[in-house]
Motif scaffolding. Structure first.
Motif, PDB file in Angstrom:
ATOM      1  N   GLY A  80       0.831  -1.195   0.000  1.00 15.38           N
ATOM      2  CA  GLY A  80       0.000   0.000   0.000  1.00 15.38           C
ATOM      3  C   GLY A  80       0.868   1.248   0.000  1.00 15.38           C
ATOM      4  N   ARG A  81       0.261   2.360   0.347  1.00 16.42           N
ATOM      5  CA  ARG A  81       0.990   3.635   0.409  1.00 16.42           C
ATOM      6  C   ARG A  81       0.445   4.476   1.547  1.00 16.42           C
ATOM      7  NH1 ARG A  81      -1.827   7.940  -1.625  1.00 16.42           N
ATOM      8  NH2 ARG A  81      -3.744   7.453  -2.747  1.00 16.42           N
ATOM      9  N   VAL A  82       1.300   5.347   2.048  1.00 14.49           N
ATOM     10  CA  VAL A  82       0.905   6.268   3.108  1.00 14.49           C
ATOM     11  C   VAL A  82       0.137   7.428   2.484  1.00 14.49           C
ATOM     12  CG1 VAL A  82       1.733   7.799   4.929  1.00 14.49           C
ATOM     13  CG2 VAL A  82       2.912   5.636   4.482  1.00 14.49           C
ATOM     14  N   ASP A  83      -0.957   7.799   3.128  1.00 15.08           N
ATOM     15  CA  ASP A  83      -1.775   8.907   2.638  1.00 15.08           C
ATOM     16  C   ASP A  83      -2.194   9.758   3.823  1.00 15.08           C
ATOM     17  OD1 ASP A  83      -3.141  10.508   0.883  1.00 15.08           O
ATOM     18  OD2 ASP A  83      -4.967   9.303   0.898  1.00 15.08           O
ATOM     19  N   ALA A  84      -2.421  11.042   3.573  1.00 12.02           N
ATOM     20  CA  ALA A  84      -2.871  11.953   4.629  1.00 12.02           C
ATOM     21  C   ALA A  84      -4.393  11.999   4.641  1.00 12.02           C
ATOM     22  CB  ALA A  84      -2.304  13.354   4.409  1.00 12.02           C
ATOM     23  N   LYS A 279       8.793  11.207  10.599  1.00 14.74           N
ATOM     24  CA  LYS A 279       9.463  10.430   9.546  1.00 14.74           C
ATOM     25  C   LYS A 279       8.494   9.995   8.446  1.00 14.74           C
ATOM     26  CE  LYS A 279      12.890   8.391  12.706  1.00 14.74           C
ATOM     27  NZ  LYS A 279      13.397   7.088  13.235  1.00 14.74           N
ATOM     28  N   TYR A 280       7.209   9.906   8.789  1.00 11.94           N
ATOM     29  CA  TYR A 280       6.240   9.408   7.813  1.00 11.94           C
ATOM     30  C   TYR A 280       5.842  10.528   6.844  1.00 11.94           C
ATOM     31  CZ  TYR A 280       5.699   5.875  11.492  1.00 11.94           C
ATOM     32  OH  TYR A 280       5.923   4.910  12.435  1.00 11.94           O
ATOM     33  N   ARG A 281       5.791  10.159   5.567  1.00  6.59           N
ATOM     34  CA  ARG A 281       5.404  11.118   4.545  1.00  6.59           C
ATOM     35  C   ARG A 281       4.370  10.500   3.606  1.00  6.59           C
ATOM     36  NH1 ARG A 281       9.054  15.443   4.017  1.00  6.59           N
ATOM     37  NH2 ARG A 281      10.917  15.236   5.315  1.00  6.59           N
ATOM     38  N   PRO A 282       3.407  11.287   3.141  1.00  6.56           N
ATOM     39  CA  PRO A 282       2.423  10.767   2.180  1.00  6.56           C
ATOM     40  C   PRO A 282       3.100  10.172   0.951  1.00  6.56           C
ATOM     41  CG  PRO A 282       1.710  12.884   3.040  1.00  6.56           C
ATOM     42  CD  PRO A 282       3.097  12.679   3.541  1.00  6.56           C
ATOM     43  N   ASN A 283       2.500   9.079   0.455  1.00  7.84           N
ATOM     44  CA  ASN A 283       2.942   8.345  -0.734  1.00  7.84           C
ATOM     45  C   ASN A 283       4.155   7.453  -0.490  1.00  7.84           C
ATOM     46  OD1 ASN A 283       0.893   9.310  -2.480  1.00  7.84           O
ATOM     47  ND2 ASN A 283       2.033  11.200  -2.787  1.00  7.84           N
ATOM     48  N   MET A 284       4.597   7.317   0.763  1.00  8.14           N
ATOM     49  CA  MET A 284       5.612   6.312   1.079  1.00  8.14           C
ATOM     50  C   MET A 284       5.046   4.912   0.824  1.00  8.14           C
ATOM     51  SD  MET A 284       7.670   7.220   4.577  1.00  8.14           S
ATOM     52  CE  MET A 284       9.139   8.222   4.537  1.00  8.14           C
TER      53      MET A 284
END
Length: 366
Positions: A80-84, A279-284
């Motif tokens: 998956g990916r990180v999202d805000a 450290k977490y950023r969107p779309n990681m």
């Protein structure tokens, strides 16, 4: 005595290999192995009666693992990916020309804070003109009300003055509301992640202005899960999250699992909320391991230690210096380990190294 017996067995084996049917070959091989085991037993018995003992070289070196109850988890692994949760491209409510920019990229803003000012000269003039009319209407109404309170004049005169005053108040409120739309405000608290707007630029409703505000304190992981796991993955399931770019691993629970299968991708969306972390950023990129099966008292053996025949699965255990073949029934497989449902018990010493050439009853050395 060994040579004639093995010669006969080999002759039978090569005769059976003349068949082109793989099933016949496997059946013959199993039969020969069984006969060899029986022959080995007879040979050992005769050697024992004759007082002959095995040499040290006859023992086969093996490694074992002693079984104990342990936690076993089976995972559904997806990427998956990180999202805000709050990732907003700012859009104006009214058309206009940019006359002032109050923020820059990287700046922290609050919800409702003015980011950009659009040209509102005409609206300001209209507001001032309407305000003058309202002031006059208010004065007339107050005087008419005083006369009406003294029973002077007619009720129609009083109601007309009141109606004019209230009508102008509503018009002024609407005009001020329209004027406030010229101030472009942030709908969320967060950080200005992009600022591509220029002074004098014209903007229109429904089109991005080039300003994006991201709240990095409220992040989540989004992933698409195949419809094959529709009955296994649900909201509240435990999940292990791996973020290779950080790198970091954390445990959480599925906060959302869609009920509908997407007809194009043949999958459904899942979301997992992340704790606040700079450290977490969107779309990681994020790797999700969603637990779809759990057993806290499982017996587990390495998958490579399990051998298969046509009709069963089996392992070798070390018992009283001998290798013993044990048929087992396996369950779920995860991370190179298999759950054993039956055939073994706590304390059994499963041979995990050196089992390739073992036969039932062979002498072994740990």
């Amino acid at each position: 005595m060994k040579t004639p017996l093995y010669t006969i067995a080999l002759a039978l084996f090569f005769a059976s290999c003349s068949s082109d049917n793989p099933k016949d070959k496997k059946a013959t091989l199993e039969k020969l192995k069984k006969e060899r085991t029986e022959l080995n037993g007879k040979i050992e018995k005769l050697e024992s009666e004759l007082g002959q003992t095995k040499k040290k070289d006859d023992f086969k070196d093996v490694a074992v693992t002693e079984l104990a109850e342990m936690h076993f988890r089976n995972y559904v692994e997806v990427q998956g990916r990180v999202d805000a949760e709050e990732n907003v491209d700012i859009m104006p409510e009214v058309p206009g020309t940019v006359t002032a920019i109050y923020v820059k990229a990287g700046q922290r803003v609050n919800k409702g804070q003015v980011l950009v000012q659009l040209d509102d000269k005409v609206l300001k003039q209209s507001v001032a003109q309407l305000q003058t009319q309202l002031d006059l209407a208010t004065t007339v109404f107050n005087r008419q009300k005083n006369l009406w309170d003294q029973k002077i004049g007619t009720e129609v005169q009083y109601l007309t003055a009141k109606s004019q005053k209230e009508g102008l108040e509503r018009q002024l409120a609407g005009l001020k509301s329209q004027a406030s739309m010229s101030k472009v405000k942030s709908p969320v608290s967060g950080t200005v992640d992009a600022m591509d707007l220029k002074l004098g630029q014209s903007v229109a409703p429904g089109s991005p202005m080039g300003i994006r505000v991201v709240n990095a304190d409220r992040l989540k992981v989004k992933a698409l899960v195949s419809e094959n796991y529709g009955g296994k993955v649900n909201q509240g399931d435990e999940v292990s999250i791996s973020l290779p770019d950080v790198p970091e691993n954390l445990n959480a629970r599925v906060s959302f699992a869609a009920k509908m299968i997407d007809p194009v991708s043949r999958g459904f969306n899942v979301e997992v909320k992340l704790p606040s972390n700079k450290k977490y950023r969107p779309n990681m990129v994020a790797i999700l391991k969603i637990i779809d099966y759990s057993n806290d008292r499982a017996l587990v053996v390495p998958v490579n230690a399990i051998q298969k025949s046509e009709s069963s699965e089996y392992v070798f255990i070390a018992e009283n210096g001998k290798a013993k073949k044990v048929n087992i029934k396996t369950g779920k497989v995860s991370d190179g380990k298999s759950e054993v449902l039956s055939g073994l018990k706590v304390g059994d010493k499963v041979i995990v190294t050196g089992f390739q050439d073992l036969n039932d009853g062979d002498s072994v050395k740990l």
